[in-house]
Scaffold this motif. Structure first.
Motif, mmCIF file in Angstrom:
data_model
loop_
_atom_site.group_PDB
_atom_site.id
_atom_site.type_symbol
_atom_site.label_atom_id
_atom_site.label_comp_id
_atom_site.label_asym_id
_atom_site.label_seq_id
_atom_site.Cartn_x
_atom_site.Cartn_y
_atom_site.Cartn_z
ATOM 1 N N THR A 75 -23.371 10.971 -16.304
ATOM 2 C CA THR A 75 -24.400 10.904 -15.270
ATOM 3 C C THR A 75 -24.159 12.013 -14.268
ATOM 4 O O THR A 75 -23.150 11.997 -13.552
ATOM 5 N N PRO A 76 -25.033 13.026 -14.191
ATOM 6 C CA PRO A 76 -24.810 14.158 -13.282
ATOM 7 C C PRO A 76 -24.799 13.730 -11.823
ATOM 8 O O PRO A 76 -25.515 12.815 -11.412
ATOM 9 N N GLN A 77 -23.969 14.409 -11.047
ATOM 10 C CA GLN A 77 -23.898 14.193 -9.615
ATOM 11 C C GLN A 77 -24.654 15.307 -8.901
ATOM 12 O O GLN A 77 -25.064 16.306 -9.512
ATOM 13 N N ASN A 78 -24.832 15.158 -7.610
ATOM 14 C CA ASN A 78 -25.553 16.156 -6.829
ATOM 15 C C ASN A 78 -24.678 17.313 -6.396
ATOM 16 O O ASN A 78 -25.144 18.249 -5.780
ATOM 17 N N GLY A 101 -37.299 19.538 -12.212
ATOM 18 C CA GLY A 101 -36.744 18.861 -13.361
ATOM 19 C C GLY A 101 -35.260 19.121 -13.470
ATOM 20 O O GLY A 101 -34.661 19.831 -12.656
ATOM 21 N N THR A 102 -34.650 18.539 -14.495
ATOM 22 C CA THR A 102 -33.228 18.698 -14.766
ATOM 23 C C THR A 102 -33.047 19.471 -16.054
ATOM 24 O O THR A 102 -33.639 19.125 -17.083
ATOM 25 N N SER A 147 -27.332 24.655 -9.211
ATOM 26 C CA SER A 147 -26.300 23.947 -9.960
ATOM 27 C C SER A 147 -26.053 22.556 -9.380
ATOM 28 O O SER A 147 -25.931 22.380 -8.169
ATOM 29 N N ARG A 148 -25.995 21.544 -10.249
ATOM 30 C CA ARG A 148 -25.709 20.174 -9.841
ATOM 31 C C ARG A 148 -24.264 19.797 -10.161
ATOM 32 O O ARG A 148 -23.539 19.296 -9.327
ATOM 33 N N CYS A 149 -23.853 20.032 -11.396
ATOM 34 C CA CYS A 149 -22.489 19.702 -11.795
ATOM 35 C C CYS A 149 -22.202 20.340 -13.141
ATOM 36 O O CYS A 149 -23.110 20.874 -13.799
ATOM 37 N N GLN A 150 -20.960 20.303 -13.563
ATOM 38 C CA GLN A 150 -20.567 20.785 -14.879
ATOM 39 C C GLN A 150 -19.272 20.105 -15.305
ATOM 40 O O GLN A 150 -18.503 19.623 -14.477
ATOM 41 N N TRP A 151 -19.059 20.046 -16.596
ATOM 42 C CA TRP A 151 -17.826 19.493 -17.146
ATOM 43 C C TRP A 151 -17.542 20.174 -18.479
ATOM 44 O O TRP A 151 -18.368 20.940 -18.989
ATOM 45 N N THR A 175 -30.726 21.834 -11.355
ATOM 46 C CA THR A 175 -32.048 21.427 -10.898
ATOM 47 C C THR A 175 -32.961 22.630 -11.016
ATOM 48 O O THR A 175 -32.654 23.714 -10.505
ATOM 49 N N PHE A 176 -34.090 22.466 -11.678
ATOM 50 C CA PHE A 176 -34.975 23.578 -12.015
ATOM 51 C C PHE A 176 -36.358 23.277 -11.472
ATOM 52 O O PHE A 176 -36.894 22.185 -11.688
ATOM 53 N N ASN A 177 -36.960 24.232 -10.728
ATOM 54 C CA ASN A 177 -38.283 23.996 -10.161
ATOM 55 C C ASN A 177 -39.312 24.934 -10.766
ATOM 56 O O ASN A 177 -39.003 25.788 -11.598
ATOM 57 N N GLU A 178 -40.552 24.790 -10.335
ATOM 58 C CA GLU A 178 -41.650 25.564 -10.921
ATOM 59 C C GLU A 178 -41.635 27.025 -10.483
ATOM 60 O O GLU A 178 -42.330 27.850 -11.070
ATOM 61 N N GLU A 179 -40.839 27.369 -9.451
ATOM 62 C CA GLU A 179 -40.686 28.773 -9.050
ATOM 63 C C GLU A 179 -39.559 29.463 -9.809
ATOM 64 O O GLU A 179 -39.129 30.560 -9.433
#
Length: 400
Positions: free
Chosen positions: A118-121, A56-57, A80-84, A71-75
């Motif tokens: 819109t977040p970037q990768n 998820g995000t 980190s994807r992006c920040q502003w 980006t957050f997973n079940e583990e």
């Protein structure tokens, strides 16, 4: 195995997992540990990725105006994807709302700085960003479930509903001319550009004096193209329900905090007619939306509850006493006014060290769903009676 995500005053992020079948029923895990110089997390939002199971995000807004997207997973792994940074945020301002909808992150500050990004990768300054301006002195902001509208309220700012798309297509300087911008208060019922509906103040008190507007929190009950139903809590302990089709004044106005405490948070429950309300005096309660009565309250909370996350099976709250609590929940009675037979209680308590500021549910309902079919398994495991046994029993009855 419900999992909750907790942000704290040091900018750290933790997960709290509830395991009722284990001896250690709760597991608190640090997934992001920042230094003490990092500003507090004021708002957070999480949305699961439908295509990637378990991922998820997660977005977090900090007190210095920085917004971080992971980006957050079940583990419990964060990437980190992006920040502003919200450059329009002033020193005495804070984030009052953050939502994620269709891979877009919406943020709003108390001084009316509205932004969608819109977040970037990868971390980059080249982001797809749009900004808008709302009235100042806001204390609460919420995006509707379908993302088409948002609602806000604040200090002398009535509950208002705006069209999301139109809000970002209107010139930035247009909404600044509001009834709160001048030194002298003006009575102006004309809607602002992009504004769909605005509430009207309640009637004067018993002395004929105007009642101050002090909205502390807002929550969506439902939203459609024809109507919007919203809950609002005030600093005076009032819980008000609005229906844009009915009137501008609240259709219901209940005093749920009788001892002078103000409402701090509102969170709609999964059961019908259920909402969870916390106040400034360490009370957390389940309230019936049909009559405004308290179904039950939770005991043993030492600090004011500043955030609540509801899942289908349990509830998690964080408080100023630095403790995260797991609560049991029960639906309201089938008929309004009936006595609540089963009442919620505190199941587990976990000390979080750093002061928790916000808590979220990861929206994973797979465990709750897997617990439901146990009754069917009982019937499947039962032995079937043979037809011959039925015939023998019938013969014995006929002889008698």
């Amino acid at each position: 195995m419900p999992r909750f995500i907790i942000g704290d005053e040091l900018g750290g992020i933790k997960t709290l997992t509830y395991l009722p079948e284990n001896e250690t029923k709760t597991v608190l895990k640090n997934v992001l540990v920042d230094g003490a110089s990092t500003s507090a997390i004021q708002v957070m939002a999480y949305t699961p990725d439908i295509e990637a199971d378990g991922n998820g995000t997660l977005a977090a807004g900090h007190g210095d105006g920085t917004v971080k997207v992971f980006t957050f997973n079940e583990e419990d792994d964060l990437a980190s994807r992006c920040q502003w940074k919200e450059t329009r945020m002033k020193s005495n301002s804070k984030f009052v709302g953050l939502s994620i909808h269709e891979n877009k992150v919406y943020t709003c500050t108390s001084n009316g700085a509205l932004r969608v990004c819109t977040p970037q990768n990868s971390e980059s300054d080249d982001l797809d960003t749009q900004v808008s301006v709302l009235p100042t002195r806001l204390t609460a902001w919420q995006l509707s479930p379908d993302g088409r509208a948002f609602a806000y309220g604040g200090d002398e700012v009535e509950v208002s509903v705006w069209d999301t798309e139109r809000a970002f297509s209107t010139p930035v300087d247009a909404p600044q001319k509001t009834e709160n911008s001048g030194m002298k208060r003006k009575r102006n019922d004309q809607l602002l550009p992009s504004e769909i509906w605005r509430a009207k103040n309640v009637a004067n008190d018993s002395l004929g004096l105007r009642q101050p507007v002090r909205v502390s929190s807002v929550a969506w009950l439902s939203s459609s193209s024809s109507s919007h139903q919203i809950l609002a809590g005030t600093e005076f302990g009032d819980l008000r329900r609005y229906d844009s089709r009915a009137a501008r004044k609240p259709v219901f106005d209940w005093k749920v905090c009788q001892n002078g405490g103000g409402i701090k948070t509102i969170q709609k429950g999964f059961s019908e007619h259920e909402v969870f309300v916390s106040d400034t005096e360490s009370r957390l309660m389940s309230v019936d939306l049909r009559n405004g009565r308290t179904n039950y309250g939770y005991k043993g909370i030492a600090g004011a509850v500043n955030s609540v996350a509801v899942s289908p099976s349990i509830l998690c709250s964080t408080a100023l006493d630095r403790i995260a609590r797991i609560h049991s929940t029960f639906p309201p009675p089938t008929e309004a006014g009936q006595q609540q037979e089963q009442k919620g209680a505190v199941l587990e308590k976990v000390f979080t060290k750093a002061l928790p500021t916000v808590v979220l549910w990861d929206q994973d309902a797979t465990v709750s769903a897997s617990e439901e079919p146990q009754e069917d398994d009982v019937w499947e495991n039962m032995e079937r009676a043979d037809d011959t046994d039925d015939e023998d029993n019938n013969r014995k009855r006929s002889k008698k």
